[in-house]
Design an enzyme around this catalytic site. Structure first.
Site, PDB file in Angstrom:
ATOM      1  N   HIS A 167     -56.274  29.144 -15.983  1.00  0.00           N
ATOM      2  CA  HIS A 167     -55.943  28.075 -16.925  1.00  0.00           C
ATOM      3  C   HIS A 167     -55.001  28.521 -18.039  1.00  0.00           C
ATOM      4  CE1 HIS A 167     -59.519  25.128 -16.056  1.00  0.00           C
ATOM      5  NE2 HIS A 167     -58.993  25.641 -14.954  1.00  0.00           N
ATOM      6  N   GLU A 207     -59.426  43.262 -30.654  1.00  0.00           N
ATOM      7  CA  GLU A 207     -58.378  43.733 -29.753  1.00  0.00           C
ATOM      8  C   GLU A 207     -57.590  42.530 -29.223  1.00  0.00           C
ATOM      9  OE1 GLU A 207     -61.656  44.709 -29.759  1.00  0.00           O
ATOM     10  OE2 GLU A 207     -61.156  46.608 -30.710  1.00  0.00           O
TER      11      GLU A 207
HETATM   12  O1  LIG Z   1     -64.638  45.774 -31.463  1.00  0.00           O
HETATM   13  C1  LIG Z   1     -63.911  46.123 -32.343  1.00  0.00           C
HETATM   14  C2  LIG Z   1     -63.033  45.150 -33.039  1.00  0.00           C
HETATM   15  O2  LIG Z   1     -63.238  43.834 -32.566  1.00  0.00           O
HETATM   16  C3  LIG Z   1     -63.894  47.542 -32.790  1.00  0.00           C
HETATM   17  O3  LIG Z   1     -63.939  48.362 -31.671  1.00  0.00           O
HETATM   18  C4  LIG Z   1     -65.083  47.792 -33.679  1.00  0.00           C
HETATM   19  O4  LIG Z   1     -65.031  46.931 -34.804  1.00  0.00           O
HETATM   20  C5  LIG Z   1     -65.145  49.248 -34.123  1.00  0.00           C
HETATM   21  O5  LIG Z   1     -66.288  49.418 -34.938  1.00  0.00           O
HETATM   22  P1  LIG Z   1     -66.687  50.824 -35.574  1.00  0.00           P
HETATM   23  O6  LIG Z   1     -65.521  51.257 -36.454  1.00  0.00           O
HETATM   24  O7  LIG Z   1     -67.937  50.517 -36.367  1.00  0.00           O
HETATM   25  O8  LIG Z   1     -66.904  51.803 -34.450  1.00  0.00           O
END
Ligand SMILES: O=C(CO)[C@H](O)[C@H](O)COP(=O)(O)O
Length: 239
Positions: free
Chosen positions: A182, A155
């Site tokens: 920072h 994200e």
């Molecule tokens: O944290 C995340 C990206 O960094 C996603 O929320 C994660 O990869 C989702 O995983 P899944 O499809 O296995 O529920």
């Protein structure tokens, strides 16, 4: 108090109505990002606390209303952060926590704009929502954003693809505070699978109530901004 809540993409309109119904009349839907307007620096109220060790119990006035009488939310917290517009985006892993913060931050008096998703879909992907949240934050000077997923990693990465966005993975109170002090980060990446709700609240509170230190940190941000703008890497120090 009317709060603008922007929900997802056109196909999410039905879900948007459901969420608006759940959250009550405080919230109205809007069709496009609101025009930028002057916002108070989210750290204005914290300025006097710059040199103190970070301690939320000191930073927040706690006498106005016992949390038990206020649904667990101390309205005095809003004194420090009122008028901040906050954009939230997530994926399925972050949906529940995102919805929690939509309500909590709205209750605290923020302008909350939910860019989605509006409903749970185990197969959705975080980039559209996190990029959209970051685009809106960058276009809305003074606003902040939260991008929430399972770890917060992807994200944050997605948000940082938007020119001008500075997104930090805030994984505890200290990193949330430093992200503002920072890095002048406008967006916090949060891992919903990494924290209890209470921990996440403390992290977000720290992020929203801390101010950029400026000074040498601005120089470093300017170096990054220059690289982003020109593609010219910042010069290495002379040997
Ligand atoms: O944290 C995340 C990206 O960094 C996603 O929320 C994660 O990869 C989702 O995983 P899944 O499809 O296995 O529920």
């Amino acid at each position: 108090m009317a709060v603008e809540l922007l929900l997802g993409t056109p196909p999410a309109a039905g879900a948007a109505d459901r969420i608006v119904g759940q959250l009550g009349q405080q919230i109205r839907t809007v069709g496009a990002a609101p025009a930028s307007r002057p916002l108070r620096n989210p750290g204005d109220h914290a300025r006097n606390n710059q040199d103190q060790a970070f301690d939320l119990s000191k930073r927040y006035k706690t006498s106005k209303c016992p949390p038990a009488e206020c649904g667990g939310i101390n309205p005095a917290i809003a004194d420090y952060t009122a008028s901040v517009r906050i954009y939230l985006g997530c994926d399925h892993a972050g949906l529940e926590l995102k919805n929690h913060f939509v309500k909590r931050l709205t209750d605290l008096g923020h302008d909350v704009i939910d860019v989605g998703p509006a409903a749970y879909d185990a197969n959705d992907d975080y980039p559209p929502f996190c990029v959209e949240a970051a685009r809106r934050v960058v276009a809305d000077d003074g606003s902040l954003g939260l991008v929430i997923g399972g770890s917060g990693n992807g994200e944050q990465i997605a948000a940082n693809k938007v020119p001008g966005a500075r997104a930090a993975l805030t994984w505890n109170v200290a990193t949330a505070r430093l992200a503002r002090q920072h890095n002048n980060a406008q967006l916090a990446g949060i891992g919903a699978r990494m924290h209890t709700v209470e921990e996440a609240e403390r992290i977000v509170d720290a992020f929203l109530t801390t101010e950029f230190d400026g000074g040498r940190h601005q120089r470093r941000i300017d170096l990054l901004a220059g690289y982003e703008r020109t593609g010219e890497p910042p010069a290495l120090p002379a040997e």
